[in-house]
Enzyme design. Sequence first.
Site, short mmCIF file in Angstrom:
data_model
loop_
_atom_site.label_atom_id
_atom_site.label_comp_id
_atom_site.label_asym_id
_atom_site.label_seq_id
_atom_site.Cartn_x
_atom_site.Cartn_y
_atom_site.Cartn_z
CD GLU A 191 -1.23 -2.30 2.22
OE1 GLU A 191 -1.99 -2.87 3.02
OE2 GLU A 191 -0.01 -2.59 2.08
CB ALA A 250 13.97 -37.56 -9.33
NE ARG A 261 17.79 -27.37 -4.58
CZ ARG A 261 18.92 -28.06 -4.77
NH1 ARG A 261 20.05 -27.40 -5.04
NH2 ARG A 261 18.92 -29.38 -4.69
NE ARG A 299 24.97 -26.99 -8.68
CZ ARG A 299 24.29 -27.68 -7.76
NH1 ARG A 299 23.90 -27.08 -6.64
NH2 ARG A 299 24.02 -28.96 -7.95
#
Length: 354
Positions: free
Chosen positions: A53, A157, A192, A215
């Site tokens: 705001e 995974a 991340r 990275r």
Amino acid sequence: MKNSEKYMQRCLQLAKNALGNCYPNPMVGSVIVYNGKIIGEGWHQKAGEGHAEVNAIASVKDKNLLTKSTLYVNLEPCSHFGKTPPCSDLIIQHKIIKVVIGIIDSHSKVCGAGILKLQNAGVEVEVGVLESECYELNKRFFTFHNKERPYIILKWAESRDGFIAPDKSQREKIEPVWISNPISRQLVHKWRTEEQAILIGTNTALDDNPSLNARDWKGKSPVKILIDRQGIVPPNAAIFNSASAKTILITQNLDIASAEGIIIETVTPGDLLPQLLAILRKHNILSVIVEGGKHTLQTFVDADLWDEARVFEGQIDLSTGISAPNISGKLKYTENILTDKLSVMLNSNQSWKK
């Protein structure tokens, strides 16, 4: 679409610019409308800096128009002094005639007080525009304040035949064994930058020696959290490199020496998760990605302490190894990342609402 919803959508768009950058504060966007046109807009960019705001009001060139304008904001304006003055006071000071709010702020220091202050000053207030979308945007913030714990994302995974890693006897080096493709891994680095912390256990630190930084994507690396009850991860492990972010070490070992960039938090034998969540709350961690191994991931699943699971299925077969966690939830969506399949699930038993 109603005008109020159109302008609230713009608030949400603006607020998303701060994803990963404003913790432990919520993501907030604001627009100011005069005579059907947006004359000012802003978002909260970083904790300690101006709120949405404040930035929206500052962007209005002709401040005389504010007395005839409506301010839209996706979260209730604050009413207390923190690192910045109350936004509700600023709105009243500029004599803005109407404020449209997406959702009430459940933080104990606000929780309707901002709305009441505005109404007592004669400001017309409308609440509840795109409420579900406003909840979704700040699910981390609401989970933290309503459930007193971070928003917990599980990520792994797995191979086509259901393994997340080969047997240790099959591994030649202390480094990750990649199951997902490079584009999927880049997406993980983007995630991340969006979350406040990332967590692994002892076995993952010893077997993979991960850096846990961002990275492969521009942005801030998350706080690293290592659960190492016995304190056996060597001090030269990549997770203790403080160049990208600090590390919080959760351990029972009272003999570990402190080092720069490492915060040591001791726990007692027994049920770890309640102690862990208390530590994360102490450090104002609003969200955490759990990227640990089978044991760490399954511990969160079995305790029903997870909100979201992001699972990649790669195109390799391992035949044997460490099996993927057993989990069930509501499928949110699936997506193909080149050759990988990404499935995102939500925990049907959890909600960031009270």
